[in-house]
Design a protein around this motif. Structure first.
Motif, PDB file in Angstrom:
ATOM      1  N   VAL A  72     -69.552 106.496  86.354  1.00 53.09           N
ATOM      2  CA  VAL A  72     -68.565 107.208  85.551  1.00 53.09           C
ATOM      3  C   VAL A  72     -67.544 106.190  85.043  1.00 53.09           C
ATOM      4  O   VAL A  72     -67.114 105.307  85.788  1.00 53.09           O
ATOM      5  CB  VAL A  72     -67.864 108.289  86.399  1.00 53.09           C
ATOM      6  CG1 VAL A  72     -66.853 109.042  85.569  1.00 53.09           C
ATOM      7  CG2 VAL A  72     -68.886 109.246  86.980  1.00 53.09           C
ATOM      8  N   ASN A  73     -67.160 106.317  83.788  1.00 54.07           N
ATOM      9  CA  ASN A  73     -66.178 105.413  83.208  1.00 54.07           C
ATOM     10  C   ASN A  73     -64.782 105.976  83.486  1.00 54.07           C
ATOM     11  O   ASN A  73     -64.418 107.024  82.976  1.00 54.07           O
ATOM     12  CB  ASN A  73     -66.419 105.280  81.703  1.00 54.07           C
ATOM     13  CG  ASN A  73     -65.546 104.205  81.102  1.00 54.07           C
ATOM     14  OD1 ASN A  73     -64.785 103.546  81.796  1.00 54.07           O
ATOM     15  ND2 ASN A  73     -65.670 104.041  79.807  1.00 54.07           N
ATOM     16  N   HIS A  74     -64.016 105.265  84.312  1.00 53.42           N
ATOM     17  CA  HIS A  74     -62.677 105.711  84.694  1.00 53.42           C
ATOM     18  C   HIS A  74     -61.592 105.013  83.881  1.00 53.42           C
ATOM     19  O   HIS A  74     -60.414 105.082  84.253  1.00 53.42           O
ATOM     20  CB  HIS A  74     -62.426 105.431  86.178  1.00 53.42           C
ATOM     21  CG  HIS A  74     -63.356 106.165  87.078  1.00 53.42           C
ATOM     22  ND1 HIS A  74     -63.249 107.499  87.333  1.00 53.42           N
ATOM     23  CD2 HIS A  74     -64.436 105.748  87.775  1.00 53.42           C
ATOM     24  CE1 HIS A  74     -64.195 107.875  88.157  1.00 53.42           C
ATOM     25  NE2 HIS A  74     -64.944 106.826  88.436  1.00 53.42           N
ATOM     26  N   LEU A  75     -61.963 104.355  82.803  1.00 52.92           N
ATOM     27  CA  LEU A  75     -61.005 103.548  82.050  1.00 52.92           C
ATOM     28  C   LEU A  75     -59.846 104.377  81.526  1.00 52.92           C
ATOM     29  O   LEU A  75     -58.685 104.005  81.686  1.00 52.92           O
ATOM     30  CB  LEU A  75     -61.715 102.849  80.883  1.00 52.92           C
ATOM     31  CG  LEU A  75     -60.808 102.029  79.979  1.00 52.92           C
ATOM     32  CD1 LEU A  75     -60.268 100.838  80.734  1.00 52.92           C
ATOM     33  CD2 LEU A  75     -61.540 101.588  78.747  1.00 52.92           C
ATOM     34  N   ARG A  76     -60.141 105.529  80.922  1.00 49.33           N
ATOM     35  CA  ARG A  76     -59.086 106.344  80.320  1.00 49.33           C
ATOM     36  C   ARG A  76     -58.075 106.816  81.382  1.00 49.33           C
ATOM     37  O   ARG A  76     -56.860 106.693  81.209  1.00 49.33           O
ATOM     38  CB  ARG A  76     -59.704 107.540  79.601  1.00 49.33           C
ATOM     39  CG  ARG A  76     -58.685 108.374  78.832  1.00 49.33           C
ATOM     40  CD  ARG A  76     -59.362 109.516  78.101  1.00 49.33           C
ATOM     41  NE  ARG A  76     -60.419 109.081  77.200  1.00 49.33           N
ATOM     42  CZ  ARG A  76     -60.215 108.621  75.983  1.00 49.33           C
ATOM     43  NH1 ARG A  76     -58.991 108.536  75.508  1.00 49.33           N
ATOM     44  NH2 ARG A  76     -61.223 108.244  75.223  1.00 49.33           N
ATOM     45  N   ALA A  77     -58.580 107.305  82.508  1.00 60.27           N
ATOM     46  CA  ALA A  77     -57.685 107.782  83.567  1.00 60.27           C
ATOM     47  C   ALA A  77     -56.867 106.628  84.143  1.00 60.27           C
ATOM     48  O   ALA A  77     -55.663 106.780  84.407  1.00 60.27           O
ATOM     49  CB  ALA A  77     -58.492 108.454  84.671  1.00 60.27           C
ATOM     50  N   ASN A  78     -57.498 105.469  84.319  1.00 58.14           N
ATOM     51  CA  ASN A  78     -56.773 104.321  84.860  1.00 58.14           C
ATOM     52  C   ASN A  78     -55.694 103.829  83.894  1.00 58.14           C
ATOM     53  O   ASN A  78     -54.598 103.462  84.323  1.00 58.14           O
ATOM     54  CB  ASN A  78     -57.750 103.185  85.167  1.00 58.14           C
ATOM     55  CG  ASN A  78     -58.606 103.492  86.367  1.00 58.14           C
ATOM     56  OD1 ASN A  78     -58.297 104.377  87.144  1.00 58.14           O
ATOM     57  ND2 ASN A  78     -59.702 102.769  86.509  1.00 58.14           N
ATOM     58  N   LEU A  79     -56.006 103.835  82.604  1.00 59.69           N
ATOM     59  CA  LEU A  79     -55.003 103.404  81.625  1.00 59.69           C
ATOM     60  C   LEU A  79     -53.807 104.355  81.613  1.00 59.69           C
ATOM     61  O   LEU A  79     -52.654 103.914  81.552  1.00 59.69           O
ATOM     62  CB  LEU A  79     -55.621 103.340  80.227  1.00 59.69           C
ATOM     63  CG  LEU A  79     -56.438 102.088  79.925  1.00 59.69           C
ATOM     64  CD1 LEU A  79     -57.101 102.210  78.576  1.00 59.69           C
ATOM     65  CD2 LEU A  79     -55.572 100.860  79.980  1.00 59.69           C
ATOM     66  N   GLN A  80     -54.078 105.643  81.677  1.00 66.37           N
ATOM     67  CA  GLN A  80     -52.967 106.601  81.700  1.00 66.37           C
ATOM     68  C   GLN A  80     -52.112 106.399  82.940  1.00 66.37           C
ATOM     69  O   GLN A  80     -50.886 106.446  82.887  1.00 66.37           O
ATOM     70  CB  GLN A  80     -53.512 108.035  81.659  1.00 66.37           C
ATOM     71  CG  GLN A  80     -54.014 108.442  80.289  1.00 66.37           C
ATOM     72  CD  GLN A  80     -54.558 109.855  80.287  1.00 66.37           C
ATOM     73  OE1 GLN A  80     -54.736 110.468  81.335  1.00 66.37           O
ATOM     74  NE2 GLN A  80     -54.844 110.356  79.098  1.00 66.37           N
ATOM     75  N   TYR A  81     -52.760 106.140  84.077  1.00 65.77           N
ATOM     76  CA  TYR A  81     -52.021 105.915  85.317  1.00 65.77           C
ATOM     77  C   TYR A  81     -51.166 104.662  85.208  1.00 65.77           C
ATOM     78  O   TYR A  81     -49.997 104.650  85.602  1.00 65.77           O
ATOM     79  CB  TYR A  81     -52.998 105.787  86.486  1.00 65.77           C
ATOM     80  CG  TYR A  81     -52.334 105.455  87.790  1.00 65.77           C
ATOM     81  CD1 TYR A  81     -51.651 106.433  88.501  1.00 65.77           C
ATOM     82  CD2 TYR A  81     -52.366 104.164  88.300  1.00 65.77           C
ATOM     83  CE1 TYR A  81     -51.028 106.128  89.695  1.00 65.77           C
ATOM     84  CE2 TYR A  81     -51.750 103.848  89.482  1.00 65.77           C
ATOM     85  CZ  TYR A  81     -51.078 104.843  90.178  1.00 65.77           C
ATOM     86  OH  TYR A  81     -50.456 104.535  91.348  1.00 65.77           O
ATOM     87  N   MET A  82     -51.744 103.601  84.648  1.00 62.83           N
ATOM     88  CA  MET A  82     -51.004 102.347  84.548  1.00 62.83           C
ATOM     89  C   MET A  82     -49.851 102.452  83.547  1.00 62.83           C
ATOM     90  O   MET A  82     -48.794 101.871  83.759  1.00 62.83           O
ATOM     91  CB  MET A  82     -51.936 101.218  84.108  1.00 62.83           C
ATOM     92  CG  MET A  82     -52.974 100.879  85.130  1.00 62.83           C
ATOM     93  SD  MET A  82     -52.193 100.269  86.602  1.00 62.83           S
ATOM     94  CE  MET A  82     -53.410  99.148  87.169  1.00 62.83           C
ATOM     95  N   LEU A  83     -50.082 103.164  82.455  1.00 65.10           N
ATOM     96  CA  LEU A  83     -49.040 103.265  81.433  1.00 65.10           C
ATOM     97  C   LEU A  83     -47.932 104.232  81.833  1.00 65.10           C
ATOM     98  O   LEU A  83     -46.846 104.188  81.271  1.00 65.10           O
ATOM     99  CB  LEU A  83     -49.656 103.687  80.098  1.00 65.10           C
ATOM    100  CG  LEU A  83     -50.574 102.630  79.468  1.00 65.10           C
ATOM    101  CD1 LEU A  83     -51.249 103.204  78.231  1.00 65.10           C
ATOM    102  CD2 LEU A  83     -49.791 101.383  79.122  1.00 65.10           C
ATOM    103  N   LYS A  84     -48.211 105.115  82.782  1.00 61.44           N
ATOM    104  CA  LYS A  84     -47.192 106.071  83.222  1.00 61.44           C
ATOM    105  C   LYS A  84     -46.029 105.366  83.910  1.00 61.44           C
ATOM    106  O   LYS A  84     -44.877 105.674  83.694  1.00 61.44           O
ATOM    107  CB  LYS A  84     -47.818 107.073  84.204  1.00 61.44           C
ATOM    108  CG  LYS A  84     -47.710 108.496  83.731  1.00 61.44           C
ATOM    109  CD  LYS A  84     -48.072 109.432  84.824  1.00 61.44           C
ATOM    110  CE  LYS A  84     -49.564 109.578  84.930  1.00 61.44           C
ATOM    111  NZ  LYS A  84     -49.970 110.550  85.910  1.00 61.44           N
ATOM    112  N   GLY A  85     -46.348 104.401  84.757  1.00 58.98           N
ATOM    113  CA  GLY A  85     -45.301 103.702  85.499  1.00 58.98           C
ATOM    114  C   GLY A  85     -44.541 102.747  84.600  1.00 58.98           C
ATOM    115  O   GLY A  85     -45.117 102.050  83.784  1.00 58.98           O
ATOM    116  N   ARG A  86     -43.251 102.699  84.736  1.00 58.12           N
ATOM    117  CA  ARG A  86     -42.431 101.822  83.902  1.00 58.12           C
ATOM    118  C   ARG A  86     -41.922 100.619  84.679  1.00 58.12           C
ATOM    119  O   ARG A  86     -41.190  99.802  84.164  1.00 58.12           O
ATOM    120  CB  ARG A  86     -41.226 102.603  83.342  1.00 58.12           C
ATOM    121  CG  ARG A  86     -41.620 103.662  82.371  1.00 58.12           C
ATOM    122  CD  ARG A  86     -42.162 103.028  81.124  1.00 58.12           C
ATOM    123  NE  ARG A  86     -42.662 104.040  80.206  1.00 58.12           N
ATOM    124  CZ  ARG A  86     -43.548 103.797  79.275  1.00 58.12           C
ATOM    125  NH1 ARG A  86     -44.042 102.607  79.148  1.00 58.12           N
ATOM    126  NH2 ARG A  86     -43.959 104.760  78.487  1.00 58.12           N
TER     127      ARG A  86
END
Length: 140
Positions: A72-86
């Motif tokens: 499964v490609n988790h790229l989209r979920a991982n990017l959203q998680y990483m971009l959420k944190g400031r």
């Protein structure tokens, strides 16, 4: 053909009502192995269900199994998680962590950054070139 295969074939072709002969009409074997043979015949008269299988097992579809085990490609979920944190770590701390994780071999070392050299301009100006031309070639 072996005798056992012939016997099984005859059993399959038998009429459905005549399954087994009555016990009194069966021929008894006399001899040292007669009891063992009788026990074997009595123990497995018909084929039974295989007991090695799991009870209530359901045959699964090969397509479902493939979809379950497909990567499964988790790229989209991982990017959203990483971009959420400031929170952004300090640059010196990140450099220290990278230095600790770097190996000692030359191939693991980052390339050395060469100091930028300023482009050297000419020492002579256009006027100097014209003056040299006049003196050397004798042109006005």
């Amino acid at each position: 053909m072996s005798a056992s295969l012939l016997r099984r074939g005859l059993e399959l072709l038998e009429a459905p009502g005549r399954r087994k002969a009555p016990p009194g009409l069966q021929q008894g074997r006399d001899g040292p192995r007669a009891a063992g043979a009788a026990r074997r015949r009595k123990a497995a008269p018909e084929p039974r269900r295989n007991k090695a299988t799991v009870k209530g097992r359901v045959v699964k579809s090969a397509i479902e199994e493939y979809h379950k085990k497909k990567a499964v490609n988790h790229l989209r979920a991982n990017l959203q998680y990483m971009l959420k944190g400031r929170f952004v770590a300090n640059k010196t701390i990140t450099e220290q962590v990278l230095a600790q994780n770097r190996g000692r071999k030359a191939k693991d070392q980052p390339p050395k950054k060469a100091a930028k050299k300023k482009p050297e301009g000419t020492v002579f100006t256009e006027e100097d070139f014209r003056k040299f031309e006049r003196e050397y070639f004798g042109r006005p």
